[in-house]
Write a protein that holds these residues in place. Structure first.
Motif, PDB file in Angstrom:
ATOM      1  N   PRO A  28       0.829  -1.212   0.000  1.00  7.39           N
ATOM      2  CA  PRO A  28       0.000   0.000   0.000  1.00  7.39           C
ATOM      3  C   PRO A  28       0.865   1.265   0.000  1.00  7.39           C
ATOM      4  CG  PRO A  28       0.021  -0.972   2.179  1.00  7.39           C
ATOM      5  CD  PRO A  28       0.906  -1.831   1.317  1.00  7.39           C
ATOM      6  N   ALA A  29       1.254   1.719  -1.189  1.00  9.23           N
ATOM      7  CA  ALA A  29       2.216   2.819  -1.306  1.00  9.23           C
ATOM      8  C   ALA A  29       1.706   4.115  -0.675  1.00  9.23           C
ATOM      9  CB  ALA A  29       2.559   3.038  -2.778  1.00  9.23           C
ATOM     10  N   ALA A  30       0.429   4.430  -0.908  1.00 13.36           N
ATOM     11  CA  ALA A  30      -0.105   5.689  -0.372  1.00 13.36           C
ATOM     12  C   ALA A  30      -0.146   5.655   1.155  1.00 13.36           C
ATOM     13  CB  ALA A  30      -1.501   5.929  -0.933  1.00 13.36           C
ATOM     14  N   ALA A  31      -0.547   4.523   1.708  1.00 13.16           N
ATOM     15  CA  ALA A  31      -0.593   4.395   3.167  1.00 13.16           C
ATOM     16  C   ALA A  31       0.807   4.479   3.756  1.00 13.16           C
ATOM     17  CB  ALA A  31      -1.255   3.078   3.543  1.00 13.16           C
ATOM     18  N   ALA A  32       1.775   3.893   3.060  1.00 14.59           N
ATOM     19  CA  ALA A  32       3.157   3.928   3.546  1.00 14.59           C
ATOM     20  C   ALA A  32       3.681   5.358   3.554  1.00 14.59           C
ATOM     21  CB  ALA A  32       4.041   3.040   2.672  1.00 14.59           C
ATOM     22  N   GLU A  33       3.314   6.117   2.517  1.00 17.87           N
ATOM     23  CA  GLU A  33       3.759   7.508   2.434  1.00 17.87           C
ATOM     24  C   GLU A  33       3.175   8.325   3.586  1.00 17.87           C
ATOM     25  OE1 GLU A  33       3.410  10.545  -1.154  1.00 17.87           O
ATOM     26  OE2 GLU A  33       4.442   8.689  -1.682  1.00 17.87           O
ATOM     27  N   LYS A  34       1.896   8.064   3.875  1.00 16.36           N
ATOM     28  CA  LYS A  34       1.229   8.767   4.973  1.00 16.36           C
ATOM     29  C   LYS A  34       1.902   8.430   6.308  1.00 16.36           C
ATOM     30  CE  LYS A  34      -3.280   8.099   5.919  1.00 16.36           C
ATOM     31  NZ  LYS A  34      -4.671   7.857   5.498  1.00 16.36           N
ATOM     32  N   ALA A  35       2.205   7.150   6.501  1.00 21.27           N
ATOM     33  CA  ALA A  35       2.871   6.719   7.735  1.00 21.27           C
ATOM     34  C   ALA A  35       4.255   7.346   7.847  1.00 21.27           C
ATOM     35  CB  ALA A  35       2.975   5.191   7.759  1.00 21.27           C
ATOM     36  N   ALA A  36       4.975   7.389   6.717  1.00 18.45           N
ATOM     37  CA  ALA A  36       6.318   7.981   6.716  1.00 18.45           C
ATOM     38  C   ALA A  36       6.244   9.453   7.103  1.00 18.45           C
ATOM     39  CB  ALA A  36       6.959   7.814   5.342  1.00 18.45           C
ATOM     40  N   ASP A  37       5.306  10.182   6.501  1.00 19.71           N
ATOM     41  CA  ASP A  37       5.167  11.617   6.807  1.00 19.71           C
ATOM     42  C   ASP A  37       4.906  11.833   8.291  1.00 19.71           C
ATOM     43  OD1 ASP A  37       5.620  12.227   4.229  1.00 19.71           O
ATOM     44  OD2 ASP A  37       3.579  12.859   3.733  1.00 19.71           O
ATOM     45  N   GLN A  38       4.026  11.006   8.840  1.00 20.87           N
ATOM     46  CA  GLN A  38       3.662  11.151  10.254  1.00 20.87           C
ATOM     47  C   GLN A  38       4.883  10.919  11.160  1.00 20.87           C
ATOM     48  OE1 GLN A  38       0.055   8.902  10.923  1.00 20.87           O
ATOM     49  NE2 GLN A  38       0.319   9.084  13.137  1.00 20.87           N
ATOM     50  N   ILE A  39       5.652   9.884  10.852  1.00 22.46           N
ATOM     51  CA  ILE A  39       6.818   9.551  11.682  1.00 22.46           C
ATOM     52  C   ILE A  39       7.923  10.594  11.506  1.00 22.46           C
ATOM     53  CG2 ILE A  39       8.698   7.878  11.940  1.00 22.46           C
ATOM     54  CD1 ILE A  39       6.601   5.674  11.536  1.00 22.46           C
ATOM     55  N   ILE A  40       8.144  11.037  10.262  1.00 22.21           N
ATOM     56  CA  ILE A  40       9.192  12.040  10.022  1.00 22.21           C
ATOM     57  C   ILE A  40       8.849  13.350  10.732  1.00 22.21           C
ATOM     58  CG2 ILE A  40      10.321  13.442   8.242  1.00 22.21           C
ATOM     59  CD1 ILE A  40       9.999  10.985   6.352  1.00 22.21           C
TER      60      ILE A  40
END
Lengths: 59, 137
Positions: A28-40
């Protein structure tokens, strides 16, 4: 006639099962991007206006 | 005819629920929280090193010493230790997110996603590695 329709049924069934599995293992690329943004944002403490409102004076 | 519409309605409700369930990755586990807090504490020491160009963001989701010369000789050991510790945490983070979502094999894809986002979100002045080598944002 009968063995052929059995094979068709088995093939269709396997395809259907394989299809389900394929959908579930898709990354799930979009979900991964969202998770990455949140953690960063958390690690780099970006968006400081949101963070300072609550915890900054106590330090 | 009515029952057909009923079936369609129930099916679309079900698929909507499924779509919502797949819209987020699980990132709220104790292991992930521990790595995050370790990384944000370390960031206080890393931030000036990013700004001076001593360290830079690599395109593989890790960071590296970009220019050790801007750091006094006595502190270079500490610089290397910081970079190594941060890279350990990052690798663990990518692995933990993949595991928390039941797909350890996603760790590589998660690493690539993070690599892109670290670089996109990096403030101006930081060094990042692109397709043509190091560049200053």
């Amino acid at each position: 006639m009968k063995p052929v329709s059995n094979w068709v049924a088995v093939t269709a069934f396997s395809l259907a099962i394989a299809g389900c599995v394929t959908i579930n293992i898709y990354f799930p690329a979009a979900a991964a991007e969202k998770a990455a943004d949140q953690i960063i944002d958390e690690v780099w403490q970006l968006k400081p206006e949101a963070a300072t409102k609550e915890g900054a004076p106590s330090r | 005819m009515k029952s057909v519409w009923k079936t369609v309605f129930v099916a679309s409700l079900l698929s909507a629920t499924l779509a919502t369930a797949q819209g987020n990755l699980e990132i709220d586990t104790p292991a992930i929280s521990a790595i995050k807090s370790s990384m944000s504490q370390r960031h206080a020491q890393l931030a000036p090193l990013y700004a001076s160009g001593a360290v830079g963001l690599k395109s593989d989701g890790s960071l590296a010493v970009h220019d050790a010369n801007v750091v006094p000789l006595a502190q270079r050991g500490k610089l290397n230790a910081l970079v190594a510790a941060e890279n350990n945490d990052r690798t663990a983070l990518y692995r933990e997110i993949a595991t928390a979502n039941g797909h350890p094999e996603w760790a590589g894809d998660i690493r690539n996603t993070f690599a892109q986002r670290w670089i996109d979100k990096a403030p101006g002045g930081w060094w990042v590695e692109g397709s043509r080598g190091w560049a200053r944002k």
